[in-house]
Design an enzyme around this catalytic site. Sequence first.
Site, PDB file in Angstrom:
ATOM      1  CE1 TYR A   1      -4.194  -1.189   0.117  1.00  0.00           C
ATOM      2  CE2 TYR A   1      -3.290  -3.093   1.108  1.00  0.00           C
ATOM      3  CZ  TYR A   1      -4.341  -2.826   0.133  1.00  0.00           C
ATOM      4  OH  TYR A   1      -5.085  -3.457  -0.340  1.00  0.00           O
TER       5      TYR A   1
ATOM      6  NE  ARG B   1      -3.160   0.202  -4.775  1.00  0.00           N
ATOM      7  CZ  ARG B   1      -4.247   0.261  -4.297  1.00  0.00           C
ATOM      8  NH1 ARG B   1      -5.334  -0.225  -3.740  1.00  0.00           N
ATOM      9  NH2 ARG B   1      -5.591   0.626  -5.184  1.00  0.00           N
TER      10      ARG B   1
ATOM     11  CD  GLN C   1     -16.951  -0.461  -7.884  1.00  0.00           C
ATOM     12  OE1 GLN C   1     -16.310  -0.199  -9.420  1.00  0.00           O
ATOM     13  NE2 GLN C   1     -17.684  -1.330  -7.290  1.00  0.00           N
ATOM     14  CG  ASN C   2     -11.577   4.230  -8.809  1.00  0.00           C
ATOM     15  OD1 ASN C   2     -11.780   2.876  -9.342  1.00  0.00           O
ATOM     16  ND2 ASN C   2     -11.907   5.275  -9.905  1.00  0.00           N
ATOM     17  CB  VAL C   3      -8.808   3.315  -3.072  1.00  0.00           C
ATOM     18  CG1 VAL C   3     -10.250   2.010  -2.457  1.00  0.00           C
ATOM     19  CG2 VAL C   3      -7.200   3.036  -3.834  1.00  0.00           C
ATOM     20  CG  ASP C   4      -7.898   7.635  -7.649  1.00  0.00           C
ATOM     21  OD1 ASP C   4      -8.869   8.805  -7.832  1.00  0.00           O
ATOM     22  OD2 ASP C   4      -8.455   6.391  -8.464  1.00  0.00           O
TER      23      ASP C   4
ATOM     24  CG  HIS D   1     -14.213  -0.470  -2.205  1.00  0.00           C
ATOM     25  ND1 HIS D   1     -14.166  -1.492  -3.828  1.00  0.00           N
ATOM     26  CD2 HIS D   1     -15.356  -1.487  -1.937  1.00  0.00           C
ATOM     27  CE1 HIS D   1     -15.031  -1.467  -4.263  1.00  0.00           C
ATOM     28  NE2 HIS D   1     -16.156  -1.666  -2.969  1.00  0.00           N
TER      29      HIS D   1
ATOM     30  CB  THR E   1     -17.193   0.122 -12.600  1.00  0.00           C
ATOM     31  OG1 THR E   1     -17.866  -1.026 -11.689  1.00  0.00           O
ATOM     32  CG2 THR E   1     -18.895   0.240 -12.659  1.00  0.00           C
ATOM     33  CB  SER E   2     -15.796  -5.365 -14.325  1.00  0.00           C
ATOM     34  OG  SER E   2     -15.569  -4.964 -12.996  1.00  0.00           O
TER      35      SER E   2
END
Length: 235
Positions: A54, A57, A87-90, A105, A176-177
Site C-alpha cells: 500500500y 500504491r 469504487q476507487n481509493v485514489d 472501498h 466499472t466491470s
Amino acid sequence: MQKKLVVFTGAGISAESGIPTFRDANGMWGKYDAMKLASVEGFEEDPQAVLDFYNARRKNLLEVQPNHAHLVLAELEKQYDVTIVTQNVDNLHERAGSNKVLHLHGELCKVTSSRNRLDPNCIKDYPLDVPIRIGDKAGDGSQLRPYIVWFGEYVDNMDEATRFVKQADIFVVIGTSLVVYPAAGLVNYAKQEIPKFLIDPNDLKGGLPMGYQHIKATAVEGVDELVWRLEELEK
C-alpha cells in the site's frame, strides 16, 4: 433546482491516469495474491508485506494526475447537483474539483486503526509521501493500517450510496466491470424512468443492464459523448 446527476465510477476511469487496475487481463490480482495483500488475515500474517504494497500504491498516487474524464465530471457541477460514488481509493476526483465524492472501498490518503477500522477517532488523513511503518500507532494504540476495505470486510456506506442512486434524476456508470459486489448492485436502484448511461469500451460479460444506454468508449473519450447526450436531454 439543479437535477441530481449521480456518477458511479470504477477502476477504468483512473487507469487512464496511470493507476493500475485489479481485475482485467493485466490487473494487480493477476500478479499478486489478493488474500495476502488485501485481507485482515494477510495483514495479521505479514503486516510488513501489506504495508509495503500500500505504501507503493500511495506513492504512485503522487505521480499521477486527474485526467479529462475526472475534469469533465467536476465541470458538470456548473449545470447539475453532481454526486460521485466511486469504487476507487485514489483522490483524483477530489483533485479534479469534484465536491461530493463518496468512496465505497476506502481512501489511500487516509489511515485507521487495525483494531477497529471504522472508529472515527482513528480515521485521519496521512501524507502520501510518508510511508506507514510497523510501530506507527492509531489513536487507540493499535497498529496503523490503510483506510481500505479489504476482502471480507463490510462496505460501510452502501446505504448512503444506494440512497444517492435512488434519488438520481440522471445516473451514469463509468469504468466499472460491474462484477464487484455489493457495489455492482447499485445499477439496480436507479429509477426506471430516468436517463441512464454506461461508459465502457467493452461489451459487458453479463450484458448491458436494462434501460441503460451504452457509450462504447473509454472514460476519457466517453465523457465528451456523455456531455453531448446530456445537452440533448435539455433541449
